[in-house]
Design a protein around this motif. Structure first.
Motif, PDB file in Angstrom:
ATOM      1  N   GLN A 116       0.902  -1.405   0.065  1.00  0.00           N
ATOM      2  CA  GLN A 116      -0.138   0.008  -0.517  1.00  0.00           C
ATOM      3  C   GLN A 116       0.503   1.565   0.106  1.00  0.00           C
ATOM      4  O   GLN A 116       0.285   2.261  -0.827  1.00  0.00           O
ATOM      5  N   ALA A 117       2.237   1.046   1.020  1.00  0.00           N
ATOM      6  CA  ALA A 117       3.169   2.613   1.295  1.00  0.00           C
ATOM      7  C   ALA A 117       3.832   2.534  -0.236  1.00  0.00           C
ATOM      8  O   ALA A 117       4.000   3.879  -0.468  1.00  0.00           O
ATOM      9  N   ARG A 118       4.406   2.002  -0.642  1.00  0.00           N
ATOM     10  CA  ARG A 118       4.444   1.755  -2.293  1.00  0.00           C
ATOM     11  C   ARG A 118       3.795   2.437  -3.425  1.00  0.00           C
ATOM     12  O   ARG A 118       3.974   2.926  -4.912  1.00  0.00           O
ATOM     13  N   LYS A 119       2.726   1.503  -3.188  1.00  0.00           N
ATOM     14  CA  LYS A 119       1.629   2.989  -3.999  1.00  0.00           C
ATOM     15  C   LYS A 119       1.292   4.179  -4.185  1.00  0.00           C
ATOM     16  O   LYS A 119       1.257   5.120  -5.687  1.00  0.00           O
ATOM     17  N   VAL A 120       1.654   5.201  -3.353  1.00  0.00           N
ATOM     18  CA  VAL A 120       1.441   5.573  -3.681  1.00  0.00           C
ATOM     19  C   VAL A 120       2.644   6.996  -3.559  1.00  0.00           C
ATOM     20  O   VAL A 120       3.039   8.514  -4.337  1.00  0.00           O
ATOM     21  N   LEU A 121       3.875   6.035  -3.715  1.00  0.00           N
ATOM     22  CA  LEU A 121       5.088   6.611  -4.359  1.00  0.00           C
ATOM     23  C   LEU A 121       4.963   7.611  -5.338  1.00  0.00           C
ATOM     24  O   LEU A 121       4.287   6.424  -6.808  1.00  0.00           O
ATOM     25  N   PRO A 122       5.759   8.690  -6.324  1.00  0.00           N
ATOM     26  CA  PRO A 122       5.318   9.382  -6.999  1.00  0.00           C
ATOM     27  C   PRO A 122       6.401   8.618  -8.101  1.00  0.00           C
ATOM     28  O   PRO A 122       7.347   7.969  -7.710  1.00  0.00           O
ATOM     29  N   THR A 123       6.086   8.748  -9.477  1.00  0.00           N
ATOM     30  CA  THR A 123       6.877   8.101 -10.490  1.00  0.00           C
ATOM     31  C   THR A 123       8.020   8.970 -11.622  1.00  0.00           C
ATOM     32  O   THR A 123       8.688   8.199 -12.010  1.00  0.00           O
ATOM     33  N   LYS A 124       7.933   9.893 -11.301  1.00  0.00           N
ATOM     34  CA  LYS A 124       8.404  11.156 -11.632  1.00  0.00           C
ATOM     35  C   LYS A 124       9.375  12.001 -10.108  1.00  0.00           C
ATOM     36  O   LYS A 124       8.356  12.820  -9.564  1.00  0.00           O
ATOM     37  N   MET A 125      10.461  12.545 -10.869  1.00  0.00           N
ATOM     38  CA  MET A 125      10.599  14.119  -9.190  1.00  0.00           C
ATOM     39  C   MET A 125      11.593  14.802 -10.601  1.00  0.00           C
ATOM     40  O   MET A 125      12.248  14.894 -11.389  1.00  0.00           O
ATOM     41  N   ALA A 126      11.240  15.903  -9.978  1.00  0.00           N
ATOM     42  CA  ALA A 126      11.320  17.044 -10.119  1.00  0.00           C
ATOM     43  C   ALA A 126      13.878  17.148 -10.196  1.00  0.00           C
ATOM     44  O   ALA A 126      14.243  17.251  -8.920  1.00  0.00           O
ATOM     45  N   PHE A 127      14.491  17.615 -10.551  1.00  0.00           N
ATOM     46  CA  PHE A 127      15.580  17.578 -10.837  1.00  0.00           C
ATOM     47  C   PHE A 127      16.046  18.526  -9.501  1.00  0.00           C
ATOM     48  O   PHE A 127      17.514  17.927  -8.448  1.00  0.00           O
ATOM     49  N   LYS A 128      15.355  19.448  -9.197  1.00  0.00           N
ATOM     50  CA  LYS A 128      16.349  19.542  -7.944  1.00  0.00           C
ATOM     51  C   LYS A 128      15.541  19.617  -6.704  1.00  0.00           C
ATOM     52  O   LYS A 128      16.833  19.301  -5.812  1.00  0.00           O
ATOM     53  N   ASP A 129      14.405  18.891  -6.904  1.00  0.00           N
ATOM     54  CA  ASP A 129      14.234  17.666  -5.980  1.00  0.00           C
ATOM     55  C   ASP A 129      15.636  16.360  -5.580  1.00  0.00           C
ATOM     56  O   ASP A 129      15.833  15.819  -4.519  1.00  0.00           O
ATOM     57  N   CYS A 130      16.073  16.085  -6.546  1.00  0.00           N
ATOM     58  CA  CYS A 130      16.926  14.972  -6.690  1.00  0.00           C
ATOM     59  C   CYS A 130      18.364  15.298  -6.213  1.00  0.00           C
ATOM     60  O   CYS A 130      18.859  14.894  -5.368  1.00  0.00           O
ATOM     61  N   VAL A 131      18.760  16.798  -6.223  1.00  0.00           N
ATOM     62  CA  VAL A 131      19.746  17.221  -5.895  1.00  0.00           C
ATOM     63  C   VAL A 131      19.682  17.387  -4.650  1.00  0.00           C
ATOM     64  O   VAL A 131      20.379  16.966  -3.307  1.00  0.00           O
ATOM     65  N   GLY A 156      27.855  12.896  15.705  1.00  0.00           N
ATOM     66  CA  GLY A 156      27.245  12.588  16.770  1.00  0.00           C
ATOM     67  C   GLY A 156      26.583  14.590  16.526  1.00  0.00           C
ATOM     68  O   GLY A 156      26.708  15.477  18.130  1.00  0.00           O
ATOM     69  N   ASP A 157      27.030  14.969  15.474  1.00  0.00           N
ATOM     70  CA  ASP A 157      25.225  16.313  15.144  1.00  0.00           C
ATOM     71  C   ASP A 157      24.173  16.108  15.137  1.00  0.00           C
ATOM     72  O   ASP A 157      23.736  16.334  13.960  1.00  0.00           O
ATOM     73  N   GLU A 158      23.535  16.375  15.842  1.00  0.00           N
ATOM     74  CA  GLU A 158      22.234  15.724  16.949  1.00  0.00           C
ATOM     75  C   GLU A 158      21.728  17.651  15.411  1.00  0.00           C
ATOM     76  O   GLU A 158      20.343  17.364  15.183  1.00  0.00           O
ATOM     77  N   SER A 159      22.093  18.650  15.614  1.00  0.00           N
ATOM     78  CA  SER A 159      21.419  19.850  15.396  1.00  0.00           C
ATOM     79  C   SER A 159      21.033  19.144  13.466  1.00  0.00           C
ATOM     80  O   SER A 159      20.624  19.674  12.793  1.00  0.00           O
ATOM     81  N   LEU A 160      22.455  18.928  13.048  1.00  0.00           N
ATOM     82  CA  LEU A 160      22.710  19.333  11.910  1.00  0.00           C
ATOM     83  C   LEU A 160      21.776  17.351  11.218  1.00  0.00           C
ATOM     84  O   LEU A 160      20.963  17.571   9.964  1.00  0.00           O
ATOM     85  N   LEU A 161      21.862  16.965  11.636  1.00  0.00           N
ATOM     86  CA  LEU A 161      20.591  15.961  11.621  1.00  0.00           C
ATOM     87  C   LEU A 161      19.522  15.886  11.529  1.00  0.00           C
ATOM     88  O   LEU A 161      18.344  15.581  10.949  1.00  0.00           O
ATOM     89  N   ALA A 162      18.474  16.849  12.131  1.00  0.00           N
ATOM     90  CA  ALA A 162      17.555  17.318  12.827  1.00  0.00           C
ATOM     91  C   ALA A 162      17.230  17.968  11.200  1.00  0.00           C
ATOM     92  O   ALA A 162      16.306  17.667  10.656  1.00  0.00           O
ATOM     93  N   SER A 163      18.152  18.850  10.701  1.00  0.00           N
ATOM     94  CA  SER A 163      17.793  19.977   9.535  1.00  0.00           C
ATOM     95  C   SER A 163      18.065  18.763   7.716  1.00  0.00           C
ATOM     96  O   SER A 163      17.488  19.283   7.257  1.00  0.00           O
ATOM     97  N   SER A 164      18.761  17.466   8.431  1.00  0.00           N
ATOM     98  CA  SER A 164      19.005  16.805   7.203  1.00  0.00           C
ATOM     99  C   SER A 164      18.063  15.827   6.815  1.00  0.00           C
ATOM    100  O   SER A 164      17.378  15.220   5.700  1.00  0.00           O
ATOM    101  N   CYS A 165      16.907  15.353   7.996  1.00  0.00           N
ATOM    102  CA  CYS A 165      15.524  14.826   7.552  1.00  0.00           C
ATOM    103  C   CYS A 165      14.188  15.595   7.059  1.00  0.00           C
ATOM    104  O   CYS A 165      13.344  15.338   7.647  1.00  0.00           O
ATOM    105  N   LYS A 166      14.803  16.154   6.012  1.00  0.00           N
ATOM    106  CA  LYS A 166      14.098  16.287   5.229  1.00  0.00           C
ATOM    107  C   LYS A 166      14.041  15.724   3.587  1.00  0.00           C
ATOM    108  O   LYS A 166      14.643  15.899   2.657  1.00  0.00           O
ATOM    109  N   ASP A 167      12.814  14.717   3.712  1.00  0.00           N
ATOM    110  CA  ASP A 167      12.941  13.962   2.584  1.00  0.00           C
ATOM    111  C   ASP A 167      11.532  14.218   1.605  1.00  0.00           C
ATOM    112  O   ASP A 167      10.284  15.248   2.062  1.00  0.00           O
ATOM    113  N   LEU A 168      11.691  14.032   0.618  1.00  0.00           N
ATOM    114  CA  LEU A 168      11.009  14.223  -0.508  1.00  0.00           C
ATOM    115  C   LEU A 168      10.480  13.491  -1.316  1.00  0.00           C
ATOM    116  O   LEU A 168       9.600  13.550  -2.080  1.00  0.00           O
TER     117      LEU A 168
END
Length: 290
Positions: free
Chosen positions: A170-185, A201-213
């Motif tokens: 079910q979770a795989r069915k909703v995934l996009p089939t295309k992605m914009a170039f800027k989003d890939c970057v 062990g940079d927790e603040s940086l780890l939190a900032s990096s948790c932005k999935d598209l």
């Protein structure tokens, strides 16, 4: 008697869809004993036979090694929830392969075990950390698995487990089939930083990096508590992601007290959630002879 112990895993790690995984110290235990017939205990009645995933993985390893199937008694002891994004199926797969290797004393190396496990699971992001421990980054080169171990700083983890399933199909069915170039970057850059922050062990940086598209914006709809927990974690700068395809959410911090505070928030504001404090498993699956 052979005892196999396998850790639960958290796949995807937010920005590492199908390639990053992390082992946590929530363990499944499997024992194999000589028997005149196949006996399976510790699982639902419909899986007490050769269709059991542990048994199937054992047989697959036998096929790989060109060995006849033995009979044995398998006892399963695990409270890792099924279909919640914590690698419960991977624990079964890895346990069956390791048990076969130990049963016949073949001493396969871990990469061989990973190859067999990936052939069963279809992708390595859960089985790799279950075998090697810590975190792993993987990719497929045709039928070969390429893997890098990611040593982790001493993060604590909070697994937040809703009392309902999210089916992977079910979770795989909703995934996009295309992605914009800027989003890939954006995805690649966040994943690279995530790995470094996890190691350093940079927790603040780890939190900032948790932005999935790539997957979380589409899968969040299946987890009704996701938005409220995500908002809390963003306000507190806590790294958080959907574990596997859900419904579990994983939050990590170098300070256990921050996760205890989150646990209190969950208990006071959200019903129907289980949660468990863990650490990153520094080692993967292992065998004991008794």
């Amino acid at each position: 008697m052979i005892s196999v112990h396998v850790p639960a895993t958290s796949a995807n790690c937010c920005v590492g869809f199908d390639c990053l995984g992390m082992a946590v110290d929530w363990w499944a235990h499997f024992t194999f004993e000589e028997s005149d017939e196949l006996i399976v205990e510790g699982c639902p009645e419909e899986f007490k036979g050769s269709n059991n995933l542990v048994v199937q993985a054992f047989y697959t390893a036998c096929d790989y090694l060109r060995l006849d199937y033995p009979t044995f008694k398998l006892t399963i002891d695990t409270d890792i929830p099924f279909a919640r994004g914590l690698g419960s199926s991977s624990t079964c797969v890895v346990a069956g392969i390791l048990a076969c290797d130990a049963w016949f004393k073949k001493n396969m190396d871990q990469l061989e075990i990973l190859k067999i496990a990936t052939s069963i699971e279809g992708h390595p992001d859960n089985v790799a950390p279950a075998i090697f421990g810590q975190a792993t980054a993987c990719f497929m080169e045709k039928e070969n698995v390429k893997m890098s171990l990611v040593p982790c700083a001493d993060y604590h983890c909070l697994a937040i487990v809703p009392r309902y399933e999210v089916k992977t199909s079910q979770a795989r069915k909703v995934l996009p089939t295309k992605m914009a170039f800027k989003d890939c970057v954006s995805q690649v850059s966040h994943a690279l930083v995530f790995i470094q922050a996890l190691q350093q062990g940079d927790e603040s940086l780890l939190a900032s990096s948790c932005k999935d598209l790539l997957h979380e914006p589409y899968r969040r709809q299946f987890i009704k508590e996701y938005d409220r927990i995500k908002t809390y974690c963003e306000q507190k700068q806590l790294p958080m992601w959907i574990s596997g395809s859900g419904s579990t959410m994983m939050v990590v911090s170098l300070e256990k007290n921050r996760l205890i505070e989150l646990s209190k928030f969950l208990d006071e504001n959200l019903n129907g959630l289980d949660h468990r404090c863990l650490t990153i498993a520094k080692k993967g699956a292992f065998i004991k002879y008794e």
